[in-house]
Write a protein that holds these residues in place. Structure first.
Motif, PDB file in Angstrom:
ATOM      1  N   THR A 183     -16.465  22.176 -19.056  1.00  0.00           N
ATOM      2  CA  THR A 183     -17.416  21.216 -19.626  1.00  0.00           C
ATOM      3  C   THR A 183     -16.785  20.407 -20.762  1.00  0.00           C
ATOM      4  OG1 THR A 183     -18.270  23.000 -21.042  1.00  0.00           O
ATOM      5  CG2 THR A 183     -19.480  22.507 -19.004  1.00  0.00           C
ATOM      6  N   THR A 187     -16.022  16.389 -20.962  1.00  0.00           N
ATOM      7  CA  THR A 187     -16.520  15.589 -22.092  1.00  0.00           C
ATOM      8  C   THR A 187     -15.465  14.606 -22.590  1.00  0.00           C
ATOM      9  OG1 THR A 187     -18.062  17.309 -22.825  1.00  0.00           O
ATOM     10  CG2 THR A 187     -17.350  15.708 -24.485  1.00  0.00           C
ATOM     11  N   TYR A 188     -14.213  15.055 -22.634  1.00  0.00           N
ATOM     12  CA  TYR A 188     -13.150  14.206 -23.178  1.00  0.00           C
ATOM     13  C   TYR A 188     -12.319  13.515 -22.099  1.00  0.00           C
ATOM     14  CZ  TYR A 188     -14.336  16.109 -27.702  1.00  0.00           C
ATOM     15  OH  TYR A 188     -15.017  16.445 -28.858  1.00  0.00           O
TER      16      TYR A 188
END
Length: 282
Positions: A183, A187-188
């Motif tokens: 996750t 996100t990045y």
């Protein structure tokens, strides 16, 4: 008595060989407590070595777990000095075997390739393999204060394990272990492929810092209860936290080289940290 002294000496060599950080920090404890730390560390190290270096880790860990259950029933497995020292610890302090078992359970996750999906899963793993160590140590470091200091020990363990993960990214990939949550990678905008290719780009630095900031918050929260520890434990506990936390800025100074280099805190920096702590009013 001679056999027990020799057993503790055996455990002392293990902590001095494998963790100079813990060895330095806890060398400041009184003799009885210091020796107990050696024995508990030797137990944890044995589990870790089975999982990381055992030729048949699953069966070896199963055997170790059986030996632990026999130990709890008063049957010392063979003449292993680690068990002899640990028996003395269990007879001297109010130890809780639950945390020893939880640690074995957590280490078992690493026998096969281990890929973490979520941050919740990561923090559970950190609890099992590191916070449990702090909980094992509480009856030694702060007898009678186990309930008050439980969260402090849990947070310190999480901070330390997150630090381990951030230091050992490359080494863990070689063992087919990816502890940075999927996750967080998403996100990045950073992929498993980039991780395996050791790409140290801006996205990697951002996700690394995301976990590093979380680790630093755990260190801070763990030390908010330092006044609850007996005087003889405050400097060692604070020392362990500060020495381990210092790994994070050393990685930043090394431009986040965590794929092919092992980052460490120099002996002189460790000495300075401990000297500064001893000068503080605990």
């Amino acid at each position: 008595m001679r056999q027990i002294n020799e057993a503790y000496s055996y455990c002392k060599k293990i902590i001095e060989t494998h963790s100079k950080t813990f060895s330095k920090a806890f060398s400041l404890l009184p003799k009885k407590q210091k020796r107990a730390v050696w024995a508990i560390y030797a137990f944890c190290r044995k589990v870790d070595d089975i999982v990381d270096e055992g030729s048949a880790p699953k069966s070896e860990l199963d055997e170790f777990e059986r030996n632990f259950h026999n130990f709890l029933e008063g049957k010392i497995p063979g003449n292993d000095p680690m068990w002899i020292a640990l028996e003395d610890v269990f007879s001297s302090f109010s130890m809780d075997s639950v945390y020893f078992q939880e640690m074995i359970d957590g280490q078992r996750k690493d026998i096969d390739s281990h890929v973490v999906e979520t941050e919740e899963e990561l923090l559970l793993y950190c609890y099992q393999v590191a916070s449990t160590v702090g909980l094992m140590l509480l009856p030694v470091l702060a007898p009678g204060k186990e309930a008050e200091l439980r969260q402090s020990a849990i947070d310190l363990g999480k901070g330390m394990q997150l630090t381990n993960i951030l230091r050992d990214v490359g080494e863990d990939i070689e063992r087919e272990r990816i502890y940075i949550p999927k996750t967080l990678l998403d996100t990045y905008g950073y992929s498993y492929e980039q991780l395996r290719n050791h790409e140290r780009n801006e996205a990697f630095i951002q996700l690394w810092e995301d976990l590093a900031v979380k680790a630093e918050k755990y260190y801070e929260s763990s030390l908010m209860s330092i006044h609850e520890y007996p005087l003889y434990s405050r400097t060692p506990v604070k020392g362990a936290a500060y020495l381990y936390r210092a790994i994070l800025p050393s990685i930043r100074d090394n431009q986040y080289q965590v794929f092919n280099e092992r980052n460490f805190v120099s002996d002189q920096v460790k000495k300075n940290i401990l000297s500064d702590i001893q000068l503080m009013k605990a």
